[in-house]
Design a protein around this motif. Structure first.
Motif, PDB file in Angstrom:
ATOM      1  N   LEU A 120      12.814  12.428   6.941  1.00  0.00           N
ATOM      2  CA  LEU A 120      12.478  13.727   6.341  1.00  0.00           C
ATOM      3  C   LEU A 120      13.736  14.483   5.928  1.00  0.00           C
ATOM      4  O   LEU A 120      13.754  15.161   4.889  1.00  0.00           O
ATOM      5  N   VAL A 121      14.800  14.366   6.722  1.00  0.00           N
ATOM      6  CA  VAL A 121      16.076  14.972   6.341  1.00  0.00           C
ATOM      7  C   VAL A 121      16.578  14.366   5.030  1.00  0.00           C
ATOM      8  O   VAL A 121      17.060  15.070   4.131  1.00  0.00           O
ATOM      9  N   THR A 122      16.435  13.052   4.895  1.00  0.00           N
ATOM     10  CA  THR A 122      16.863  12.372   3.665  1.00  0.00           C
ATOM     11  C   THR A 122      16.062  12.845   2.465  1.00  0.00           C
ATOM     12  O   THR A 122      16.623  13.098   1.388  1.00  0.00           O
ATOM     13  N   VAL A 123      14.746  12.953   2.623  1.00  0.00           N
ATOM     14  CA  VAL A 123      13.892  13.429   1.525  1.00  0.00           C
ATOM     15  C   VAL A 123      14.338  14.812   1.075  1.00  0.00           C
ATOM     16  O   VAL A 123      14.460  15.083  -0.129  1.00  0.00           O
ATOM     17  N   ALA A 124      14.601  15.695   2.033  1.00  0.00           N
ATOM     18  CA  ALA A 124      15.047  17.044   1.687  1.00  0.00           C
ATOM     19  C   ALA A 124      16.393  16.999   0.966  1.00  0.00           C
ATOM     20  O   ALA A 124      16.613  17.738  -0.004  1.00  0.00           O
ATOM     21  N   GLY A 125      17.292  16.123   1.417  1.00  0.00           N
ATOM     22  CA  GLY A 125      18.600  16.021   0.778  1.00  0.00           C
ATOM     23  C   GLY A 125      18.521  15.498  -0.637  1.00  0.00           C
ATOM     24  O   GLY A 125      19.227  15.979  -1.535  1.00  0.00           O
ATOM     25  N   ILE A 126      17.647  14.510  -0.876  1.00  0.00           N
ATOM     26  CA  ILE A 126      17.480  13.970  -2.230  1.00  0.00           C
ATOM     27  C   ILE A 126      16.916  15.033  -3.149  1.00  0.00           C
ATOM     28  O   ILE A 126      17.362  15.209  -4.293  1.00  0.00           O
ATOM     29  N   ALA A 127      15.915  15.761  -2.663  1.00  0.00           N
ATOM     30  CA  ALA A 127      15.318  16.812  -3.489  1.00  0.00           C
ATOM     31  C   ALA A 127      16.350  17.896  -3.812  1.00  0.00           C
ATOM     32  O   ALA A 127      16.415  18.403  -4.936  1.00  0.00           O
ATOM     33  N   LYS A 128      17.169  18.233  -2.833  1.00  0.00           N
ATOM     34  CA  LYS A 128      18.150  19.311  -3.025  1.00  0.00           C
ATOM     35  C   LYS A 128      19.191  18.946  -4.069  1.00  0.00           C
ATOM     36  O   LYS A 128      19.629  19.790  -4.858  1.00  0.00           O
ATOM     37  N   THR A 129      19.614  17.681  -4.085  1.00  0.00           N
ATOM     38  CA  THR A 129      20.644  17.265  -5.032  1.00  0.00           C
ATOM     39  C   THR A 129      20.058  16.759  -6.344  1.00  0.00           C
ATOM     40  O   THR A 129      20.789  16.325  -7.230  1.00  0.00           O
ATOM     41  N   ALA A 130      18.731  16.786  -6.423  1.00  0.00           N
ATOM     42  CA  ALA A 130      18.039  16.433  -7.664  1.00  0.00           C
ATOM     43  C   ALA A 130      18.313  15.005  -8.108  1.00  0.00           C
ATOM     44  O   ALA A 130      18.383  14.710  -9.305  1.00  0.00           O
ATOM     45  N   ALA A 131      18.467  14.077  -7.111  1.00  0.00           N
ATOM     46  CA  ALA A 131      18.550  12.668  -7.482  1.00  0.00           C
ATOM     47  C   ALA A 131      17.246  12.219  -8.125  1.00  0.00           C
ATOM     48  O   ALA A 131      17.220  11.375  -8.996  1.00  0.00           O
ATOM     49  N   LEU A 132      16.147  12.828  -7.663  1.00  0.00           N
ATOM     50  CA  LEU A 132      14.865  12.744  -8.362  1.00  0.00           C
ATOM     51  C   LEU A 132      14.322  14.163  -8.412  1.00  0.00           C
ATOM     52  O   LEU A 132      14.548  14.954  -7.508  1.00  0.00           O
ATOM     53  N   PRO A 133      13.558  14.498  -9.429  1.00  0.00           N
ATOM     54  CA  PRO A 133      13.222  15.886  -9.632  1.00  0.00           C
ATOM     55  C   PRO A 133      12.162  16.466  -8.725  1.00  0.00           C
ATOM     56  O   PRO A 133      11.976  17.660  -8.695  1.00  0.00           O
ATOM     57  N   SER A 134      11.443  15.655  -7.975  1.00  0.00           N
ATOM     58  CA  SER A 134      10.365  16.217  -7.172  1.00  0.00           C
ATOM     59  C   SER A 134      10.240  15.447  -5.881  1.00  0.00           C
ATOM     60  O   SER A 134      10.925  14.465  -5.639  1.00  0.00           O
ATOM     61  N   ASP A 135       9.295  15.875  -5.048  1.00  0.00           N
ATOM     62  CA  ASP A 135       9.059  15.217  -3.771  1.00  0.00           C
ATOM     63  C   ASP A 135       8.428  13.854  -3.955  1.00  0.00           C
ATOM     64  O   ASP A 135       8.486  13.012  -3.087  1.00  0.00           O
ATOM     65  N   ARG A 136       7.814  13.600  -5.094  1.00  0.00           N
ATOM     66  CA  ARG A 136       7.120  12.349  -5.294  1.00  0.00           C
ATOM     67  C   ARG A 136       7.965  11.360  -6.069  1.00  0.00           C
ATOM     68  O   ARG A 136       8.689  11.736  -6.981  1.00  0.00           O
ATOM     69  N   ILE A 137       7.864  10.102  -5.698  1.00  0.00           N
ATOM     70  CA  ILE A 137       8.517   9.054  -6.463  1.00  0.00           C
ATOM     71  C   ILE A 137       7.517   8.608  -7.516  1.00  0.00           C
ATOM     72  O   ILE A 137       6.476   8.042  -7.185  1.00  0.00           O
ATOM     73  N   PRO A 138       7.754   8.879  -8.794  1.00  0.00           N
ATOM     74  CA  PRO A 138       6.777   8.541  -9.799  1.00  0.00           C
ATOM     75  C   PRO A 138       6.521   7.056  -9.831  1.00  0.00           C
ATOM     76  O   PRO A 138       7.437   6.253  -9.787  1.00  0.00           O
ATOM     77  N   THR A 158       0.812  -1.224   0.000  1.00  0.00           N
ATOM     78  CA  THR A 158       0.000   0.000   0.000  1.00  0.00           C
ATOM     79  C   THR A 158       0.840   1.266   0.000  1.00  0.00           C
ATOM     80  O   THR A 158       0.481   2.265  -0.627  1.00  0.00           O
ATOM     81  N   LEU A 159       1.965   1.242   0.693  1.00  0.00           N
ATOM     82  CA  LEU A 159       2.777   2.442   0.860  1.00  0.00           C
ATOM     83  C   LEU A 159       3.190   3.092  -0.462  1.00  0.00           C
ATOM     84  O   LEU A 159       3.099   4.325  -0.599  1.00  0.00           O
ATOM     85  N   PRO A 160       3.633   2.334  -1.492  1.00  0.00           N
ATOM     86  CA  PRO A 160       4.024   2.997  -2.746  1.00  0.00           C
ATOM     87  C   PRO A 160       2.879   3.778  -3.391  1.00  0.00           C
ATOM     88  O   PRO A 160       3.107   4.824  -4.013  1.00  0.00           O
ATOM     89  N   LEU A 161       1.637   3.291  -3.247  1.00  0.00           N
ATOM     90  CA  LEU A 161       0.491   4.020  -3.790  1.00  0.00           C
ATOM     91  C   LEU A 161       0.301   5.345  -3.053  1.00  0.00           C
ATOM     92  O   LEU A 161       0.029   6.383  -3.673  1.00  0.00           O
ATOM     93  N   LEU A 162       0.443   5.298  -1.730  1.00  0.00           N
ATOM     94  CA  LEU A 162       0.312   6.526  -0.938  1.00  0.00           C
ATOM     95  C   LEU A 162       1.375   7.542  -1.338  1.00  0.00           C
ATOM     96  O   LEU A 162       1.102   8.741  -1.487  1.00  0.00           O
ATOM     97  N   VAL A 163       2.605   7.059  -1.510  1.00  0.00           N
ATOM     98  CA  VAL A 163       3.704   7.953  -1.892  1.00  0.00           C
ATOM     99  C   VAL A 163       3.455   8.538  -3.270  1.00  0.00           C
ATOM    100  O   VAL A 163       3.729   9.714  -3.518  1.00  0.00           O
ATOM    101  N   ARG A 164       2.917   7.744  -4.160  1.00  0.00           N
ATOM    102  CA  ARG A 164       2.630   8.245  -5.506  1.00  0.00           C
ATOM    103  C   ARG A 164       1.595   9.354  -5.470  1.00  0.00           C
ATOM    104  O   ARG A 164       1.702  10.344  -6.184  1.00  0.00           O
TER     105      ARG A 164
END
Length: 409
Positions: A390-408, A273-279
């Motif tokens: 949450l710190v990790t999410v912010a770090g990933i977004a900042k370095t553009a490992a993925l382009p947005s807050d959502r994992i497509p 279920t979690l991946p659907l919520l994240v999407r």
């Protein structure tokens, strides 16, 4: 460009996913199979409870301390061969463990732990490299759900097989999961790729420019702490939930075991279920939702212990969703130029923290004669996991490992 290795042929993408799921079944089932026959093993091999307990805790210690070796194997052998090595090693370790006396049991367990550690590190790399970004979340959910399914199957099946065939056959039979996974992996990757060393090459300047940027070591370490404290809650509750219900609710061993099985079973639902919520809502919402469900367990057992069926269900959803959330972030980090090293570091740090959970919660309970401090420790651990997540999410977004807050997905 996601990796320096040649991607697997995508003519049958479902076969790649099937291989990932079968590998997941093979990475936890042989470990948890010991618990249902622990008494039989101890009686036949003349081992006390502490030494029998090592047969279940040694793999977890390997997950923590064998990650540098796993990272080296992956760097030298390459992603595809490393997955094959994992499965062959699981078969060998499983058979050694069941072959003779106490020495064989411990040697086989260590072999199992080391090769499962290689699998723990390499499968996020396979998902990052081979599964399209829009499907990686569901693939990760299927993988983490398969870890739970493997645990449930072996927990329920080992005791029944032992009655008919003895504990040695009951443990050895689960090597069949790894054999089946290896057959599907060879078909998915192709025998040549799956059996040929392909060291991960250094990227040249142009390749580094085209590849996703790697996050800083601080962000990798933050995810290691998040991974570890989430796993601390899971392994701690898995170890002590039956005893807690026996003490607080007067359950028999069978009743407590059934409640623990509910906790494990609902982990499958949480993982899927979690991946659907994240999407739909994004990574931050996923982390906060997992936090809310996790906090319901210690708070609920402290305030309304008679409602334990609710807390075992919410806890199951939390632990399945929590490990999936952590692996989603590991996969995100694995898309950078140093993906293998990041995956190994996160899991090495994480499992080192998680390995302390059973002893820590047990010591808190013994020191006070009650479960209050142990449950508070679980609550603190999931709060820490959410904060560092949450710190990790912010770090990933900042370095553009993925382009947005959502994992497509």
């Amino acid at each position: 460009m996601r990796s320096t290795e040649t991607p697997i042929v995508r003519a049958l993408p479902w076969l790649i996913l099937a291989a990932i799921v079968l590998i997941g079944l093979s990475l936890r089932g042989p470990v948890v199979a010991v618990a249902p026959v622990a008494g039989l093993i101890g009686d036949e091999l003349d081992l006390d409870s502490a030494r029998v307990g090592l047969l279940t805790s040694l793999p977890l210690l390997c997950f923590a301390f064998a990650t540098p070796l796993a990272s080296l194997i992956i760097a030298r052998a390459g992603r595809d061969l490393s997955a094959s090595i994992t499965l062959v090693g699981v078969v060998i370790g499983t058979l050694i463990r069941s072959s003779d006396g106490a020495v064989s049991a411990f040697v086989g367990t260590i072999v199992l732990g080391i090769f499962i550690t290689v699998g723990n590190v390499v499968i996020p790399l396979v998902i990052a490299d081979e599964i399209p970004a829009e499907r990686s979340g569901m693939a990760t959910g299927a993988y983490t759900a398969s870890l739970n399914v493997g645990s449930v199957i072996t927990t329920f099946g080992t005791a029944q097989i032992a009655v008919a065939l003895g504990w040695r056959a009951a443990l050895a039979i689960w090597a069949g999961l790894a054999v089946a996974a290896l057959a599907v992996w060879l078909a998915a990757a192709g025998p040549k790729a799956a059996l040929t060393p392909r060291p991960r090459q250094r990227m040249d300047a142009a390749a580094r420019a085209a590849a996703p940027r790697s996050v800083s070591f601080g962000i990798v370490l933050a995810l290691g702490v998040a991974f570890g404290t989430q796993a601390f809650a899971f392994y701690g509750m898995s170890a002590w939930l039956p005893k807690l219900l026996t003490d607080e609710q007067g359950f028999s061993a069978e009743q407590a075991g059934s409640a623990s099985a509910v906790f494990q079973l609902f982990g499958i639902a949480g993982a899927l279920t979690l991946p659907l919520l994240v999407r739909w809502l994004g990574r931050r919402a996923g982390i906060l939702t997992v936090l809310a469900f996790w906090l319901s367990v210690p708070i609920g057992l402290l305030i309304a212990p008679q409602a334990w069926p609710i807390w075992t269900i919410t806890g199951g959803l939390a632990q399945g969703g929590g490990i999936t959330m952590m692996f989603l972030l590991v996969v995100a980090l694995s898309q950078g130029a140093r993906g293998g090293r990041a995956s190994a570091t996160v899991q090495g740090v994480g499992y080192a923290i998680a390995a302390t959970a059973p002893a820590t919660l047990g010591a808190l309970r013994d020191s006070t004669g009650a479960w209050t401090l142990s449950l508070i420790a679980v609550a603190v651990s999931v709060l820490v996991a959410a904060a560092f997540g949450l710190v990790t999410v912010a770090g990933i977004a900042k370095t553009a490992a993925l382009p947005s807050d959502r994992i497509p997905d």
